[in-house]
Design a protein around this motif. Structure first.
Motif, PDB file in Angstrom:
ATOM      1  N   SER A  88       0.980  -1.276   0.059  1.00 45.57           N
ATOM      2  CA  SER A  88      -0.185   0.388  -0.015  1.00 45.57           C
ATOM      3  C   SER A  88       0.644   1.081   0.238  1.00 45.57           C
ATOM      4  CB  SER A  88      -0.673  -0.312   1.179  1.00 45.57           C
ATOM      5  OG  SER A  88      -1.239   1.309   1.534  1.00 45.57           O
ATOM      6  N   VAL A  89       0.539   2.571  -1.150  1.00 44.46           N
ATOM      7  CA  VAL A  89       1.441   3.198  -1.102  1.00 44.46           C
ATOM      8  C   VAL A  89       1.402   4.436  -0.485  1.00 44.46           C
ATOM      9  CG1 VAL A  89       2.111   5.442  -2.609  1.00 44.46           C
ATOM     10  CG2 VAL A  89       2.409   2.641  -3.647  1.00 44.46           C
ATOM     11  N   ASP A  90       2.022   5.064   0.724  1.00 45.47           N
ATOM     12  CA  ASP A  90       1.476   6.407   1.687  1.00 45.47           C
ATOM     13  C   ASP A  90       1.641   6.994   1.216  1.00 45.47           C
ATOM     14  OD1 ASP A  90       1.072   3.599   4.223  1.00 45.47           O
ATOM     15  OD2 ASP A  90       2.595   3.093   2.900  1.00 45.47           O
ATOM     16  N   ARG A  91       3.279   7.779   0.664  1.00 45.42           N
ATOM     17  CA  ARG A  91       3.102   8.738   0.034  1.00 45.42           C
ATOM     18  C   ARG A  91       3.145   8.680  -1.860  1.00 45.42           C
ATOM     19  NH1 ARG A  91       2.530  14.287   0.128  1.00 45.42           N
ATOM     20  NH2 ARG A  91       5.129  15.501  -0.239  1.00 45.42           N
ATOM     21  N   THR A  92       3.094   9.691  -2.894  1.00 47.23           N
ATOM     22  CA  THR A  92       3.161   9.531  -3.246  1.00 47.23           C
ATOM     23  C   THR A  92       3.614  11.432  -3.759  1.00 47.23           C
ATOM     24  OG1 THR A  92       1.511   8.460  -4.332  1.00 47.23           O
ATOM     25  CG2 THR A  92       2.296   9.460  -5.994  1.00 47.23           C
ATOM     26  N   GLU A  93       4.685  11.187  -4.924  1.00 48.58           N
ATOM     27  CA  GLU A  93       4.522  12.674  -5.182  1.00 48.58           C
ATOM     28  C   GLU A  93       5.534  12.566  -6.834  1.00 48.58           C
ATOM     29  OE1 GLU A  93       8.675  13.713  -3.445  1.00 48.58           O
ATOM     30  OE2 GLU A  93       7.596  13.550  -1.525  1.00 48.58           O
TER      31      GLU A  93
END
Length: 975
Positions: A905-910
């Protein structure tokens, strides 16, 4: 930014277009010429800077300074006697035009003291008591009411022909003007709530001149009762003297005593009038020589106790009684403790004023609160609402300030906008966005709170002559007329309060400069010698005044009561965050008192303020002699009502004190407007949410609108959704903590408390609820349970061996993995390697002739897995050599993702903006300087986590090449 009207008279609301003139340019020019005004712009010179901690201000004149009539421009104390207090001259008061002369260069504008109004002239002091309002305009919409100055009597000395009037003394709510023509003198003492004017005279007899037919109803020597224009007056000469009549003039020999007094009586019949004579006689010979209000914020009880004291001094040879006669404003009478006003009342623009006789002091107990840093995310912390809110937060991530102008007001608005983003991002755990917004706020504050030699912009300058700190560039007369300092500086102080919570060292370094802003706008320290005490706050009237000189026929004025409350709430939060209880308590005093005044005078929530025939439930502006459904800058209903709502913050929950009044005001707006609002919808819906959450939510959902310049869609969405869930504010429940609120909703009651300190607190509410609040957090319990926020003073040291959450702790079996390197390198095989590989190339597939801005298309994916490390609070960085050869119109785009726990599960995307390549052979470097396109989620510690870099072609028909090796890097913020 061009404004249609030069706002040289009052505060500056935030709308850069659709201005409507309230005065014409030609009229203004004639008024200025007649007043002898000269514009003074000091020449540029090297600034003399004064250090204050890590900040500083200049003492040089770097821009326009206060100006008025020629004598005032040359010397602010030109119309102040040598016997007056040597402390800095008060401005922004009901009597300021006596000294700060602008339109009348000898005397002043009308002085609306309430219940009486006064007008000095060469022969003495005119006295007015207007009981019939003038209501103009249509039945609804733009209209106003005034109780204008209409002279009944003039009190003076026979033969007096003074060239001007000067200020001889002042106290908390009195002033003593003085006339001197060389042969005769007259000195008066007048004040808020005082039906008397006391006079001292030399060189002639006391003289009263009626402006119309006078009827004598009492004539027993030293006492003279007159009815003029339907108003009853009592005049008192020294004992043994006698009033004699000559037409409409009455004189009394003063002998060696040299004193007399005049009182206006309340609205009573003849019998009631006669019954008041003994009490008024006692006060007539004991003039008030001092007034003082002392306040105490009773934190345990959640209320502010204010004692209003009168010092009286009987005249020699008289039997003056103890105490005086005082009329109370409605906001005082509603919270009076231990006293019973007499039956009669005075008419005033603020409603009926009850009377206390023989009073030496009286005490009010006013509820304080509710105040929060921000409403809690009880409805937007998860699910679809969170996703929507995060998308809105992404939209403002690149520029949380969105500055619209360089001056103090618009800079303040930008700071206010950014601090709302800080608060929401912190609640949602978006620490990177929070810290980026904090950095933006810090940068602006550092700039403004530090003066450089010769600097003329983004600087504060102290003017010793006027006793004021002016920010340059100034706006709306904050320099030339000392308007609006509480409005402008309140935004800076509020931003500093938020920053102090996360960066206490900054508060220690720059707190001295923040304190100077507070002391200038509303100094809380009576021993202060640089600024007047409570410049903008009228102690007895209970609210701020915006104009520095107040020299209008209608007296002083104020539009944006809510920006005044922004200042008060900022003091509460700054004082609480920094441990300065003196500042906190001053904020609580202003906040509680002004909230009580606003409910009555701006919103008329009890229906007793506005006169018959004025058909608006609110006013946009309060004047000394009345109020108006208008603004200085716009005739649009949205702005007339909205200017007393913005900025929407946790310091503005008082706007929902009366939910029914909120709903009525919004319905009125739509009626006047001929339909829903078309501008400032976000501001209006945010207040509506405090009275009708579902109604506000339905209007916001699916709407298309332009945010007000100090707002964002993110904050409006957050506010409306969470207030709608919480319900209406319950102001009857108080707390023993300054940052607390209670809401009643469909599901029951919710108690909310915020802790901006580094120590845990326990908050007890008056209904028995108890809330435990960890350091730095906001907690909601009851119908809604939620907690969020970061520890005050910055994050806990992640390498602290006593911290059980330390991800590098080898005894923690859940966080095993390779220590995360700070720099990773793209390598063959879809790998982000800790060691730089040999120089080579990786291919990025073409875009296929389409545009893929923000959305990965056939990306090159590179990963590093099983990483463990502590988030160090920094930002992602990359430097990637890329080449499109000689192809035209190609661009590469990057996305960096963090799966902090490796659970998929991706927690942070930039996602970063694309980088357009050139058609020249050879590499170019794509870096994070391109800026963020969007972001979501929050960074935290890595615990066996994954870092992913995706590269794709946003534009172009041919492949791109990325060079590998030591120059190709991805920097990640983990230790």
């Amino acid at each position: 930014m061009t404004r249609v009207i030069t706002r040289s008279t009052t505060e500056g609301p935030p709308r850069p277009h659709r201005r409507r003139r309230r005065i014409t340019a030609s009229t203004a020019a004639l008024a200025l010429a007649a007043a002898g005004l000269t514009a003074v712009l000091a020449p540029s010179a090297a600034a003399d800077t004064v250090p204050v901690g890590s900040g500083s201000y200049t003492t040089d004149t770097v821009g326009a300074t206060p100006r008025g009539c020629d004598a005032v421009t040359a010397d602010p104390r030109a119309f102040v006697t040598d016997d007056a207090p040597s402390t800095p001259l008060p401005t922004n008061d009901w009597w300021s035009s006596l000294a700060f002369k602008v339109f009348d260069c000898a005397f002043s504008g009308p002085l609306h003291a309430h219940p009486a109004s006064y007008q000095p002239s060469a022969g003495g002091l005119g006295i007015s008591y207007t009981t019939t309002p003038s209501v103009t305009g249509t039945g609804v919409g733009i209209s106003e009411y005034h109780y204008p100055y209409a002279q009944d009597l003039q009190a003076g000395v026979t033969g007096l022909a003074a060239p001007d009037v000067k200020v001889d003394d002042w106290t908390d709510w009195t002033v003593s003007p003085k006339w001197d023509d060389g042969a005769r003198t007259l000195r008066a003492t007048i004040g808020h709530g005082l039906p008397f004017a006391w006079f001292e005279a030399t060189g002639g007899d006391a003289r009263l001149t009626a402006s119309g037919q006078a009827t004598v109803w009492l004539d027993d020597g030293a006492r003279l009762g007159l009815t003029v224009n339907g108003h009853d007056y009592l005049a008192f000469a020294p004992p043994g003297a006698r009033w004699t009549a000559s037409g409409s003039t009455y004189t009394a020999a003063l002998g060696g005593d040299g004193f007399f007094s005049v009182a206006v009586l309340p609205d009573v019949d003849d019998a009631g009038r006669d019954s008041l004579v003994p009490a008024y006689t006692a006060a007539a010979y004991s003039p008030v020589t001092g007034t003082r209000a002392d306040y105490d914020y009773d934190e345990a009880a959640g209320e502010v106790v204010t004692t209003y004291g009168f010092t009286t001094s009987p005249w020699p040879g008289t039997s003056g009684g103890d105490g005086t006669v005082a009329a109370l404003y409605p906001h005082q009478g509603a919270h009076l403790r231990g006293a019973s006003p007499a039956g009669p009342t005075y008419t005033s623009p603020r409603g009926d004023m009850p009377v206390l006789t023989g009073v030496e002091q009286f005490t009010t107990v006013t509820p304080f609160g509710p105040v929060l840093p921000e409403v809690p995310a009880v409805a937007t912390s998860d699910g679809a609402d969170r996703a929507t809110l995060e998308a809105y937060l992404d939209q403002v991530a690149d520029d949380p300030l969105d500055r619209r102008g360089p001056d103090t007001y618009w800079t303040g608005k930008a700071l206010g906008r950014a601090t709302r983003i800080v608060e929401i991002a912190d609640q949602l755990g978006r620490t990177a966005q929070r810290d980026a917004a904090l950095d933006a706020v810090r940068g602006v504050l550092d700039d403004w709170l530090t003066a450089e030699s010769g600097e003329t912009e983004g600087v504060f300058a102290y003017d010793d002559d006027w006793g004021t700190l002016i920010g340059y560039p100034a706006s709306y007369g904050s320099d030339t007329e000392l308007n609006d300092h509480h409005f402008h500086y309140g935004y800076y102080i509020a931003a500093a309060a938020t920053l102090a919570r996360f960066d206490p060292q900054w508060a220690a370094d720059y707190g001295g400069m923040v304190d100077l802003l507070i002391r200038d706008a509303n100094g809380y320290d009576r021993d202060e010698t640089r600024f007047p005490y409570l410049r903008d706050f009228d102690i007895y009237a209970g609210h701020d005044w915006a104009s520095g000189h107040g020299a209008f026929a209608a007296g002083n004025n104020q539009e944006s009561s809510s920006e005044g409350m922004n200042f008060a709430g900022a003091l509460v939060q700054w004082g609480e965050a920094t441990g300065n209880t003196e500042v906190r308590d001053a904020g609580a005093y202003i906040y509680a008192t002004q909230s009580a005044a606003i409910q009555r005078y701006w919103f008329d929530t009890d229906g007793t303020t506005y006169p018959e025939g004025f058909h608006n439930p609110v006013v946009g502006m309060v004047w000394g002699d009345g109020g108006s459904y208008s603004t200085w800058f716009s005739g649009e209903a949205e702005m007339i009502q909205g200017i007393n709502m913005l900025p929407i913050t946790g310091s503005h929950l008082y706007l929902g004190s009366d939910p029914a009044a909120v709903r009525e005001a919004y319905a009125h707006l739509e009626s006047v407007n001929g339909g829903p609002p078309t501008v400032w919808q976000d501001i209006l819906w945010s207040q509506l949410a405090l009275g009708d959450g579902d109604g506000a939510l339905s209007r916001l959902t699916g709407s298309s609108y332009t945010p007000e310049e100090g707002e964002t869609r993110a904050h409006t969405f957050h506010w409306v959704h969470n207030v709608a869930a919480l319900g209406t504010v319950n102001t009857s429940v108080r707390a023993d903590h300054p940052l607390a609120a209670t809401f009643d909703g469909d599901g029951g009651r919710t108690h909310v408390a915020a802790n901006v300190t580094s120590q845990d607190v326990t908050v007890t509410f008056s209904d028995g609820a108890v809330v435990e609040v960890p350091a730095g957090q906001t907690v909601a319990t009851g119908a809604h349970s939620w907690s969020g926020g970061s520890a005050a003073g910055g994050p806990t040291d992640p390498t602290d061996p006593t911290d059980p959450t330390d991800p590098t702790d080898p005894t923690d079996p859940t966080c095993q993995g390779e220590p995360a390197p700070s720099v990773l390198h793209p390598a063959a095989g879809g790998v982000l390697a800790a060691q730089a590989p040999a120089t080579g190339t990786l291919t990025v597939a073409p875009a296929g002739g389409a545009t893929h801005d923000g959305t990965p298309h056939d990306p090159l994916v590179l990963e590093a897995n099983g990483l463990t490390g502590a988030y160090d609070g920094g930002d992602t960085g990359f430097s990637l050599p890329v080449d499109a050869g000689t192809a035209v119109a190609h661009a590469v785009q990057a996305r960096v993702s963090y799966d902090l726990t490796g659970d998929g599960s991706v927690d942070r995307t930039e996602t970063y903006r694309y980088f357009a390549t050139d058609p020249v052979g050879g590499t170019e470097t794509y870096t994070t300087a391109a800026g963020l396109h969007s972001q979501s989620g929050a960074l935290g510690d890595l615990c066996g986590g994954t870092v992913r870099l995706e590269l794709w072609s946003a534009l172009g028909t041919r492949p791109l090449e990325v060079t590998t090796g030591g120059s190709s890097t991805l920097t990640i913020p983990f230790g």
